[in-house]
Design a protein around this motif. Sequence first.
Motif, PDB file in Angstrom:
ATOM      1  N   GLY A 144       0.817  -1.215   0.000  1.00  0.00           N
ATOM      2  CA  GLY A 144       0.000   0.000   0.000  1.00  0.00           C
ATOM      3  C   GLY A 144       0.847   1.260   0.000  1.00  0.00           C
ATOM      4  O   GLY A 144       0.595   2.206  -0.763  1.00  0.00           O
ATOM      5  N   ALA A 145       1.878   1.305   0.847  1.00  0.00           N
ATOM      6  CA  ALA A 145       2.754   2.476   0.895  1.00  0.00           C
ATOM      7  C   ALA A 145       3.505   2.658  -0.421  1.00  0.00           C
ATOM      8  O   ALA A 145       3.738   3.784  -0.872  1.00  0.00           O
ATOM      9  N   TYR A 146       3.855   1.547  -1.055  1.00  0.00           N
ATOM     10  CA  TYR A 146       4.556   1.627  -2.340  1.00  0.00           C
ATOM     11  C   TYR A 146       3.644   2.228  -3.412  1.00  0.00           C
ATOM     12  O   TYR A 146       4.069   3.081  -4.201  1.00  0.00           O
ATOM     13  N   ALA A 147       2.393   1.820  -3.437  1.00  0.00           N
ATOM     14  CA  ALA A 147       1.443   2.333  -4.431  1.00  0.00           C
ATOM     15  C   ALA A 147       1.207   3.824  -4.260  1.00  0.00           C
ATOM     16  O   ALA A 147       0.926   4.535  -5.227  1.00  0.00           O
ATOM     17  N   LEU A 148       1.323   4.324  -3.034  1.00  0.00           N
ATOM     18  CA  LEU A 148       1.087   5.750  -2.752  1.00  0.00           C
ATOM     19  C   LEU A 148       2.375   6.551  -2.713  1.00  0.00           C
ATOM     20  O   LEU A 148       2.372   7.719  -2.330  1.00  0.00           O
ATOM     21  N   HIS A 149       3.513   5.894  -3.085  1.00  0.00           N
ATOM     22  CA  HIS A 149       4.812   6.567  -3.102  1.00  0.00           C
ATOM     23  C   HIS A 149       5.172   7.139  -1.725  1.00  0.00           C
ATOM     24  O   HIS A 149       5.675   8.259  -1.606  1.00  0.00           O
ATOM     25  N   ALA A 150       4.885   6.357  -0.684  1.00  0.00           N
ATOM     26  CA  ALA A 150       5.129   6.812   0.680  1.00  0.00           C
ATOM     27  C   ALA A 150       6.343   6.145   1.303  1.00  0.00           C
ATOM     28  O   ALA A 150       6.568   6.268   2.509  1.00  0.00           O
ATOM     29  N   GLY A 180       6.251   9.386 -10.773  1.00  0.00           N
ATOM     30  CA  GLY A 180       7.630   9.703 -10.435  1.00  0.00           C
ATOM     31  C   GLY A 180       8.570   9.805 -11.611  1.00  0.00           C
ATOM     32  O   GLY A 180       9.786   9.666 -11.441  1.00  0.00           O
ATOM     33  N   MET A 181       8.055  10.080 -12.815  1.00  0.00           N
ATOM     34  CA  MET A 181       8.936  10.186 -13.986  1.00  0.00           C
ATOM     35  C   MET A 181       9.680  11.517 -13.979  1.00  0.00           C
ATOM     36  O   MET A 181       9.105  12.572 -13.696  1.00  0.00           O
ATOM     37  N   ALA A 182      10.967  11.463 -14.292  1.00  0.00           N
ATOM     38  CA  ALA A 182      11.757  12.689 -14.396  1.00  0.00           C
ATOM     39  C   ALA A 182      11.309  13.485 -15.615  1.00  0.00           C
ATOM     40  O   ALA A 182      10.824  12.912 -16.603  1.00  0.00           O
TER      41      ALA A 182
END
Length: 250
Positions: free
Chosen positions: A11-17, A178-180
């Motif tokens: 869950g934290a990974y999906a929300l970039h946390a 999160g793409m540059a």
Amino acid sequence: MTTAELHRMTGAYALHALSDEERDAFERHLTDCEPCTQEAAELCATAARLGLAVSVTPRREMREQVLRRITTVRQDSPGSPVPVRSGRARLRARLLSRWTLAACLAAAAALGGTTVWQHQRAEDALGQMRRAEQGTAQISAVLAAPDARNRVAKLAGGATGTVVVSHERDQAVFLAAGMAHPPTGKVYQLWFDDGGSMRSAGLMDPGRSDQAVLLQGAVDGASGMGVTVEPAGGSKQPTTSPLALVNFPA
């Protein structure tokens, strides 16, 4: 970090946390854990759907209200009657009236030009709003399709990409996180992979790191999609090696 702790990070990974260290550890874990890979993909897609669900459709009468208001000029209320003058005072009053009339005509001409400009700006804004609404509705329809399937891919710099495909709608959506930003004068271009032959599927917004893009064109016949860096405006065929190639989910 224990395996049990890694299992609880989807869950934290999906929300970039996650921190950079935690994200790297979790992504290494994904290479050997199919259940976590599937769960993370589903949560990423769900998070994207929830983000799109907060869009608000403006009232139908808003367009008419905007166009009506920008062409309305507020007028001063009438003042008290001007007392009657004679001689030099009347002459001064007539000259002042002529200068006032000339100033009013000049102001009216300028105001007319400003009103036309404002009207065109409003029409342009309304057109952009309608196109954005249509695009959001199409993306939401693909994400909510009963047969929608998704697949997650890792991109450069820790970014992730999720492709959601609906064969019933013959459409696909690419969700980037999160793409540059691309180099100056460049843009990310999406492609359908038709058995090794690349077909343009549209451009991404170079100013956004997180976005949902409806792939332009039919999914039928494509086995997957790719992302390349191209000159601004896009290319007819890829000019660089793909940043990612993602097979469509079955």
